[in-house]
Design an enzyme around this catalytic site. Sequence first.
Site, short mmCIF file in Angstrom:
data_model
loop_
_atom_site.label_atom_id
_atom_site.label_comp_id
_atom_site.label_asym_id
_atom_site.label_seq_id
_atom_site.Cartn_x
_atom_site.Cartn_y
_atom_site.Cartn_z
N ARG A 118 -6.04 4.08 -7.68
CA ARG A 118 -4.73 4.61 -7.31
C ARG A 118 -4.14 5.22 -8.58
NH1 ARG A 118 -1.19 -1.02 -6.66
NH2 ARG A 118 -0.41 -1.01 -8.77
N ASN A 156 5.46 4.61 -6.58
CA ASN A 156 5.27 3.19 -6.92
C ASN A 156 5.06 3.10 -8.42
OD1 ASN A 156 4.80 0.41 -5.77
ND2 ASN A 156 3.00 0.63 -7.07
N GLU A 157 5.94 2.38 -9.08
CA GLU A 157 5.76 2.05 -10.49
C GLU A 157 5.36 3.26 -11.35
OE1 GLU A 157 3.00 -1.25 -10.60
OE2 GLU A 157 4.66 -2.64 -10.29
N GLU A 311 9.54 -6.67 -6.05
CA GLU A 311 8.20 -7.27 -5.95
C GLU A 311 8.11 -8.48 -6.84
OE1 GLU A 311 4.66 -5.03 -6.85
OE2 GLU A 311 5.37 -3.28 -5.76
N GLU A 359 -7.09 -5.51 -4.12
CA GLU A 359 -6.11 -6.60 -4.21
C GLU A 359 -6.31 -7.64 -3.10
OE1 GLU A 359 -2.52 -4.20 -4.72
OE2 GLU A 359 -2.56 -4.76 -6.83
N HIS A 362 -4.98 -10.97 -4.00
CA HIS A 362 -3.57 -11.12 -4.41
C HIS A 362 -2.84 -11.96 -3.38
CE1 HIS A 362 0.45 -10.25 -5.74
NE2 HIS A 362 -0.04 -9.65 -6.80
C1 GAL Z 1 2.52 -4.16 -8.63
C2 GAL Z 1 2.26 -2.99 -7.71
C3 GAL Z 1 1.75 -3.45 -6.38
C4 GAL Z 1 0.64 -4.44 -6.56
C5 GAL Z 1 1.13 -5.57 -7.41
C6 GAL Z 1 0.11 -6.65 -7.63
O1 GAL Z 1 2.61 -3.83 -9.96
O2 GAL Z 1 3.42 -2.23 -7.51
O3 GAL Z 1 1.31 -2.33 -5.65
O4 GAL Z 1 -0.44 -3.81 -7.17
O5 GAL Z 1 1.50 -5.08 -8.65
O6 GAL Z 1 0.61 -7.66 -8.48
#
Ligand code: GAL
Length: 662
Positions: A118, A156-157, A311, A359, A362
């Site tokens: 990504r 995103n970020e 998040e 992920e 996660h």
């Molecule tokens: C963030 C990101 C998410 C996901 C997450 C995992 O930094 O915006 O998409 O990757 O980390 O911890």
Amino acid sequence: MTPNPSPGDLPGLPELCYGGDYNPEQWPPSVWREDVELMRRAGVNLVSLGVFSWSRIEPTEGEYDFAWLDEVLDLLAANGVGAALATPTASPPPWFSLAHPDALPVRADGVRLTHGSRDTYCVSAPAYRQACARIAEALARRYADHPALRLWHVHNEYGTWCHCDHTEAAFRRWLAGRHQTLDALNDAWTTAHWGQIYSAWEQINSPRATQYLHNPAQLLDFRRFQSEEMRAAFTEQKEILRRLTPGIGVTTNFVLGDWVPVDHARWSPSVDLVAVDHYPGDAGRAAEEQTAMYADLSRSWAGGGRWLLIEQAPNLIYADGRALAKEPGRMTRHSLSHIARGSAGVMFFQWRAPRGGSERWHSAMVPHAGADTAVFAEVAALGALLPGLTGIAETRVTAEVAIVADIESSWALSGPGMPSSDLSYEAALAQAHRVAGRAGYTVDFVAPGADLSRYRLVLVPSLYLVSDADAANIAAYVEGGGHLLVSCFSGVADEHTRIRTGGYAGAFREPLGIRVTELRPLAGGESVVLDDGRTGTLWSEEVGLTGAEATARYADGTPALTRNSYGEGLARYLSTRLDDAGYAAEFTAAAAEAGAEPVLADLPDDVEVVRRTGPAGALLFVFNHSREERRIEGVSGEEILSGETADGVLVLKAGGCAVVRE
Ligand code: GAL
């Protein structure tokens, strides 16, 4: 026309948002129905939707498939869940990268990256920017009137790097805007050093891989440029969304980390709501202190108002290469600590744990094992208690102590050829914040140019780089009666990372009443013991007194810690990195002299307190991060989470937390 939302004002959003990143595109519709049912059970009222769904929404160039997203949004609306609808621009589809290879990013060593992860785009590439504008517009037109739409989550970020030709062209344009003339740039970058004098703008590159050390001013300007370039990319999307959906706030999620070339403090005025992702990097007690510090930083970016934890991980902390599970109750404490410090809710990455993809391991609100789990039970319990905090939006954190923070000092301190690579800016900020917190003080972070007059005490940890104007602002604060505690290697460089000559601490020499003539970084493991028994590590300096008194000395009798009256105020200096006990002694003495009061005095170990005040009274948040019961003195009022009353003493079980209406 509906007025545009003001920062921190959350039109259409619940008082406290609760939910997470929702990726229905990874699941069949039968699972969506279970999702909304579980969302209701968990008290979810907002999800970040479609963050990585560009290839699903636009499977081939210009052809959109909105049917699935229509259905998901309808389902959410029918179940009382709002959407922070994303523009999916952090992950362009494979067809885009094939059609526009020039929009793929190039690393500093010249390697052009390929699609497969990504964030694989160049933010300066015209084709990428145009494609972003198109998809943002298509989404805004489609969903402008959808009842589930509550917030725009752009991208995103933001935080990518690129060194391609598009980037360099944009960098040169930005440099011409900043420096105006090549002479000014040559002067600011000290290009006479190592024969780098530029005679045409085209000669200037991004700091690509080179033979030896980079020019530190070029590196710093490149970070500044990237930050501004990404802000411009964000703003392009924001303007489209604003035009088509004027009543809906627009934000993006900030990512924290020293690799991120984004200056969130300078960016924040561009977002309608400061939204931050937070993942502590330590599984020990430091996780809570990082939570507290980044939440306070987020509040400062939001100008003291509301911001959103958009998040966090429900059940893991990445540390030492492992995904460690949070012990029961820890997620709730981290969540409430964010709320105490100004977050307008709690959002997670992610709603449902995926079966595949990078992920897949996660953690999620709904784990692989399903909803019949301790993780989901804690998620649902938190969702059930948040509505009990009604009225919180009317309250604010007020602090009498501030820490000056500027990411540019961090960027400059991590530059090449420094006297020591051990002097981390983040560690200096963290120590100041941790020590103040343990002593019961809540602090604000402030920019060096901010109005400091409402603070009794201002801490300046290792602010290596500072402009003349900002230094004058800080000096004027002391002159007017403020109290200042500056620590080592501050005020040394100007905004172009050029050393201020005539003595270090240059920008602060006058208020501090000192002149530092030599830097003496310490070797790894080495420490210095001062004549008052305190210990310093990493760093020491040869300090001359030009008005200040020495309050502690090195073994050779030269001043180590100093104190100076300046105007109506007082300025202290620490020329070594004291250990926590030593810094705490200095902090408490400075706070007492400044007349700054803690939220609660004499806090037991591992207890965190934050008070929010408002017209209808105060809310006191208390956290017991220890593994033992704690008795906290000085607490009276109705405890909202348990419904019990505290009458002078609050007893909290191990890992417990309380919100007391005082
Ligand atoms: C963030 C990101 C998410 C996901 C997450 C995992 O930094 O915006 O998409 O990757 O980390 O911890």
